[in-house]
Write a protein that holds these residues in place. Structure first.
Motif, PDB file in Angstrom:
ATOM      1  N   TYR A 118       0.975  -1.199   0.099  1.00  0.00           N
ATOM      2  CA  TYR A 118      -0.041  -0.057   0.078  1.00  0.00           C
ATOM      3  C   TYR A 118       0.797   1.349  -0.023  1.00  0.00           C
ATOM      4  N   ARG A 119       1.862   1.337   0.938  1.00  0.00           N
ATOM      5  CA  ARG A 119       2.995   2.451   0.973  1.00  0.00           C
ATOM      6  C   ARG A 119       3.374   2.454  -0.549  1.00  0.00           C
ATOM      7  N   GLU A 120       3.857   1.511  -1.121  1.00  0.00           N
ATOM      8  CA  GLU A 120       4.596   1.452  -2.295  1.00  0.00           C
ATOM      9  C   GLU A 120       3.499   2.230  -3.514  1.00  0.00           C
ATOM     10  N   SER A 121       2.306   1.750  -3.295  1.00  0.00           N
ATOM     11  CA  SER A 121       1.404   2.314  -4.372  1.00  0.00           C
ATOM     12  C   SER A 121       1.118   3.596  -4.338  1.00  0.00           C
ATOM     13  N   PRO A 143      -0.019  13.341  -6.334  1.00  0.00           N
ATOM     14  CA  PRO A 143      -1.061  14.571  -6.084  1.00  0.00           C
ATOM     15  C   PRO A 143      -0.635  15.590  -5.502  1.00  0.00           C
ATOM     16  N   THR A 144      -1.368  16.820  -5.580  1.00  0.00           N
ATOM     17  CA  THR A 144      -1.157  18.194  -4.975  1.00  0.00           C
ATOM     18  C   THR A 144      -1.679  18.175  -3.523  1.00  0.00           C
ATOM     19  N   VAL A 145      -0.742  18.091  -2.537  1.00  0.00           N
ATOM     20  CA  VAL A 145      -1.118  17.811  -1.135  1.00  0.00           C
ATOM     21  C   VAL A 145      -0.345  18.991  -0.320  1.00  0.00           C
ATOM     22  N   TYR A 146      -1.102  19.824   0.262  1.00  0.00           N
ATOM     23  CA  TYR A 146      -0.360  20.628   1.316  1.00  0.00           C
ATOM     24  C   TYR A 146      -0.609  20.197   2.640  1.00  0.00           C
ATOM     25  N   VAL A 147       0.331  20.247   3.484  1.00  0.00           N
ATOM     26  CA  VAL A 147       0.254  20.176   4.958  1.00  0.00           C
ATOM     27  C   VAL A 147       1.153  21.381   5.677  1.00  0.00           C
ATOM     28  N   ASP A 148       0.303  21.985   6.561  1.00  0.00           N
ATOM     29  CA  ASP A 148       1.058  23.045   7.235  1.00  0.00           C
ATOM     30  C   ASP A 148       1.830  23.847   6.444  1.00  0.00           C
ATOM     31  N   GLY A 149       0.828  24.298   5.344  1.00  0.00           N
ATOM     32  CA  GLY A 149       1.624  25.527   4.374  1.00  0.00           C
ATOM     33  C   GLY A 149       2.685  24.878   3.773  1.00  0.00           C
ATOM     34  N   ARG A 150       3.048  23.423   3.613  1.00  0.00           N
ATOM     35  CA  ARG A 150       4.222  22.989   2.534  1.00  0.00           C
ATOM     36  C   ARG A 150       3.706  21.989   1.479  1.00  0.00           C
ATOM     37  N   LEU A 151       3.989  22.170   0.229  1.00  0.00           N
ATOM     38  CA  LEU A 151       3.895  21.048  -0.468  1.00  0.00           C
ATOM     39  C   LEU A 151       4.418  19.783  -0.411  1.00  0.00           C
ATOM     40  N   ILE A 152       3.796  18.780  -0.196  1.00  0.00           N
ATOM     41  CA  ILE A 152       4.199  17.444  -0.070  1.00  0.00           C
ATOM     42  C   ILE A 152       4.698  16.666  -1.115  1.00  0.00           C
ATOM     43  N   ASP A 153       6.102  16.278  -1.054  1.00  0.00           N
ATOM     44  CA  ASP A 153       7.077  15.767  -2.059  1.00  0.00           C
ATOM     45  C   ASP A 153       6.358  14.416  -2.476  1.00  0.00           C
ATOM     46  N   SER A 154       6.426  13.362  -1.194  1.00  0.00           N
ATOM     47  CA  SER A 154       6.195  12.327  -1.518  1.00  0.00           C
ATOM     48  C   SER A 154       4.978  11.879  -0.636  1.00  0.00           C
ATOM     49  N   ILE A 155       3.824  11.657  -0.686  1.00  0.00           N
ATOM     50  CA  ILE A 155       2.716  11.401   0.355  1.00  0.00           C
ATOM     51  C   ILE A 155       3.233  10.079   1.045  1.00  0.00           C
ATOM     52  N   ALA A 156       3.710   9.072   0.448  1.00  0.00           N
ATOM     53  CA  ALA A 156       4.098   7.856   1.404  1.00  0.00           C
ATOM     54  C   ALA A 156       5.316   8.030   2.255  1.00  0.00           C
ATOM     55  N   ASP A 157       5.992   9.162   2.147  1.00  0.00           N
ATOM     56  CA  ASP A 157       7.148   9.476   3.035  1.00  0.00           C
ATOM     57  C   ASP A 157       6.909  10.460   3.764  1.00  0.00           C
ATOM     58  N   ALA A 158       5.918  11.542   3.667  1.00  0.00           N
ATOM     59  CA  ALA A 158       5.824  12.616   4.365  1.00  0.00           C
ATOM     60  C   ALA A 158       5.592  12.178   5.957  1.00  0.00           C
ATOM     61  N   PRO A 159       6.460  12.550   6.657  1.00  0.00           N
ATOM     62  CA  PRO A 159       6.368  12.436   8.261  1.00  0.00           C
ATOM     63  C   PRO A 159       5.146  12.719   8.893  1.00  0.00           C
ATOM     64  N   ALA A 160       4.365  14.017   8.491  1.00  0.00           N
ATOM     65  CA  ALA A 160       3.296  14.331   8.959  1.00  0.00           C
ATOM     66  C   ALA A 160       1.856  13.367   8.703  1.00  0.00           C
ATOM     67  N   LEU A 161       2.241  12.506   7.756  1.00  0.00           N
ATOM     68  CA  LEU A 161       1.205  11.583   7.416  1.00  0.00           C
ATOM     69  C   LEU A 161       1.319  10.334   7.848  1.00  0.00           C
ATOM     70  N   GLN A 162       2.461   9.990   8.256  1.00  0.00           N
ATOM     71  CA  GLN A 162       2.960   8.396   8.817  1.00  0.00           C
ATOM     72  C   GLN A 162       1.609   7.965   9.764  1.00  0.00           C
ATOM     73  N   PRO A 163       1.207   8.390  10.916  1.00  0.00           N
ATOM     74  CA  PRO A 163       0.230   7.748  11.516  1.00  0.00           C
ATOM     75  C   PRO A 163      -0.850   7.379  10.968  1.00  0.00           C
ATOM     76  N   ILE A 214      -4.172   2.756   8.051  1.00  0.00           N
ATOM     77  CA  ILE A 214      -4.734   2.083   6.924  1.00  0.00           C
ATOM     78  C   ILE A 214      -3.963   0.803   6.614  1.00  0.00           C
ATOM     79  N   ALA A 215      -2.204   0.956   6.699  1.00  0.00           N
ATOM     80  CA  ALA A 215      -1.482  -0.278   6.041  1.00  0.00           C
ATOM     81  C   ALA A 215      -2.061  -1.258   7.072  1.00  0.00           C
ATOM     82  N   LEU A 216      -2.476  -1.132   8.527  1.00  0.00           N
ATOM     83  CA  LEU A 216      -2.861  -2.180   9.218  1.00  0.00           C
ATOM     84  C   LEU A 216      -3.887  -2.932   8.570  1.00  0.00           C
ATOM     85  N   THR A 217      -5.025  -2.252   7.890  1.00  0.00           N
ATOM     86  CA  THR A 217      -6.306  -2.884   7.442  1.00  0.00           C
ATOM     87  C   THR A 217      -5.507  -3.947   6.497  1.00  0.00           C
ATOM     88  N   TYR A 218      -4.496  -3.768   5.343  1.00  0.00           N
ATOM     89  CA  TYR A 218      -3.846  -4.491   4.590  1.00  0.00           C
ATOM     90  C   TYR A 218      -3.148  -5.772   5.266  1.00  0.00           C
TER      91      TYR A 218
END
Ligand code: FAD
Length: 550
Positions: A16-19, A25-45, A50-54
């Motif tokens: 899932y992370r790899e997918s 996508p165009t995603v902003y978190v806390d005013g910053r454009l996210i480069d890789s959603i899979a690797d953004a620390p702010a999104l890991q939790p 969701i990874a657990l459901t897989y």
């Protein structure tokens, strides 16, 4: 059709992370454009949850609960993408949601399930109204793709809505609601529609594969352009997601007070659609040809499925508080079985949790098939009562956790003090309570309870319980709309022997359709299609470890 019970390509959490890495996508978190959603620390939790459901779908002890056989393909799919065709499915989904949410707080992916079931129902209704099968065929093809690729879909239903007292077409800013700006559009040789507008609250928006856009209210004829239901990939051109971090990532990673929410949490995003093209095979309806009329049924179906799922989710949260509350009593030196006032509190917590969960069980048992298709709908009165109970009782759940714990949960010195050579040793001696419970365990439990009930995340759990899946007023409306008050009125009138008035005249006719108070009558709870035959198990028979612990 595939061989029965062939398994779709079920992803693992890492897959899932790899997918997600393949999306841009165009995603902003806390005013910053996210480069890789899979690797953004702010999104890991959020991604972890969701990874657990897989991953749980691959664990032998959970696979019977976390997977199910899709009736239209014969393939085994993740239960979070499955279409329910019986009470057993609904019970299994309820247990599955409880399981994944007591591990993660909120595993989010059940929204995918709720929306797919609702869209299946509305597709069948559209077909029955039009005398066709086109909507169901289109949806089923989409569904099979989602199941076979094991996708997670976000639910983009709640529009920005603007002035709440006005309908969509009356808003000063037309983009307060997502709407169709162009029909019969052509893009790269494909026909489709173009949509614009804003969905204000979308769970997991930055790290799902696609968004299911759905109307958030019943639409009138004037609102036909706002009645649009379609699927949009996360990286569709023109879609911008402005999100907040999931949980409390990175907070005091080593020995922190965000013990739980640094590992698991949920991001929500504002989704801004600016002339987004949607190919017609991803459009389930677009308001044209009278399809706007089906928005009320779509919102009703989705809300009923979703409120039923919310019951399982918050029961999972209840499991966490029950376990932590008992541990805190023990760390403080008490056995709640012996100390009456603490036992009363713990029993109240258990009663709250299991009473709304029991509503979910009842909603599953009294569920019925949609008359237009095979989808089983939770019984709406029990589903709404369960959701209403958890929405209001969440505050009592937090109170009880605070009651049994004491003030330490918000007054303990911060985690950095644990490493201060001047104070750590003395604190460990002085703040120990039960001699059998090490100080580290006592403060760990205290910080766990703080995180879940008294910090930012505690407020978050309250608010999602109150408003997620609809505010309490919406549940009350549904309970009144579906509850058979009329049957109870007739019962009392019969007992009072009304209708056989002493003067020989007929009293108010109970079946008079114009009589408001008798309009809602008992439809008959039990039916051939609604219940398992006597003696038949309705749920998968899990080995003991697979059961959500109580
Ligand atoms: C953590 C969280 C996650 C969520 N995730 C999702 C998601 O994934 N997808 C999604 O689509 N939505 C999601 N929601 C949105 C949720 O469904 C809404 O919060 C809910 O429907 C209430 O809408 P609102 O927040 O806009 O509040 P409002 O509609 O502004 O309501 C505020 C108050 O005003 C009252 N009110 C509003 N309109 C009227 C009216 N016309 N007449 C009388 N009273 C009115 C309400 O009853 C309520 O008491 C989420 C919400 C939360 C808190």
């Amino acid at each position: 059709m595939n061989a029965p019970h062939a398994t779709a390509a079920l992803m693992t959490g890492d897959d899932y992370r790899e997918s997600l890495r393949r999306l841009n996508p165009t995603v902003y978190v806390d005013g910053r454009l996210i480069d890789s959603i899979a690797d953004a620390p702010a999104l890991q939790p959020g991604i972890n949850a969701i990874a657990l459901t897989y991953d749980f779908a691959h664990r032998p002890e959970y696979a019977p609960l976390m997977t199910a056989v899709q009736h239209t393909s014969g393939r085994r799919v993740n239960r979070m993408t499955h279409i329910d065709t019986g009470s057993g499915d609904l019970l299994n989904k309820l247990e599955a949601v409880r399981l994944i949410c007591h591990e993660t707080g909120c595993a989010q992916r059940y929204l995918t399930h709720d929306a797919l079931n609702a869209i299946a129902q509305v597709s069948a209704r559209l077909d029955d109204a039009a005398g066709s099968s086109a909507h169901t065929e289109r949806f089923t093809e989409y569904l099979h793709r989602v199941q076979d690729q094991d996708l997670t879909l976000g639910v983009a239903m709640t529009d920005a809505k603007g002035d709440r007292s006005r309908r969509p077409h009356q808003q000063a800013n037309v983009d307060s609601y997502v709407h169709v700006v162009e029909r019969n559009a052509v893009h790269n040789g494909q026909r489709g529609i173009v949509i614009s507008g804003t969905k204000a609250i979308v769970t997991g928006a930055p790290y799902v594969h696609e968004l299911l856009v759905m109307p958030c209210r019943a639409m009138g004829r004037e609102d036909a352009e706002f009645a649009v239901c379609c699927a949009v990939p996360l990286d569709a051109p023109g879609l911008t997601i402005v999100a907040r971090p999931a949980g409390r990532p990175g907070e005091k990673l080593e020995h922190g007070d965000a013990l739980f929410s640094r590992r698991y949490g949920q991001s929500t995003g504002v989704c801004i659609f600016d002339r987004v093209f949607v190919p017609e095979d991803r459009v389930f309806y677009d308001g044209s040809g009278g399809s706007w009329e089906h928005s009320s049924h779509l919102t009703y179906s989705y809300a009923t499925h979703h409120r039923h799922s919310c019951i399982g989710a918050r029961a999972g949260f209840g499991d966490l508080l029950i376990g932590a509350g008992a541990l805190m009593c023990e760390a403080n030196g008490f056995d709640p079985g012996q100390e009456t006032h603490l036992r009363e509190q713990m029993v109240e917590l258990i009663t709250i949790t299991e009473s709304f969960f029991a509503c979910g069980v009842a909603a599953s048992v009294y569920a019925k098939a949609d008359p237009h298709c095979a989808v089983f709908m939770p019984e709406p009165v029990f589903a709404n009562i369960g959701k209403l109970l958890l929405a209001t009782k969440i505050y009592d759940m937090h109170r009880i956790a605070h009651y049994v714990s004491g003030g330490l949960i918000v007054t303990l010195p911060g985690p950095d003090e644990d490493h201060n050579p001047e104070t750590a040793g003395r604190l460990a001696d002085l703040l120990r309570a039960n001699p059998d419970v090490p100080y580290e365990q006592r403060i760990e439990t205290a910080r766990f309870i703080e995180d879940l009930t008294a910090g930012y995340q505690g407020g978050w759990y309250s608010t999602i319980s109150l408003h997620g899946g609809g505010s309490p007023a919406a549940m009350k409306q549904e309970i009144w709309r579906h509850y058979p008050v009329g049957s109870k009125v007739e019962l009392v009138e019969r007992l009072l022997e009304r209708g056989i008035a002493g003067d020989g005249s007929a009293a108010a006719a109970p079946h008079d359709p114009a009589r408001a108070i008798t309009r809602n009558r008992q439809p008959g709870r039990c039916c051939d299609a609604g219940c398992a035959p006597p003696g038949q198990p309705v749920m998968v028979d899990l080995p003991a470890p697979g059961r959500a612990p109580r």
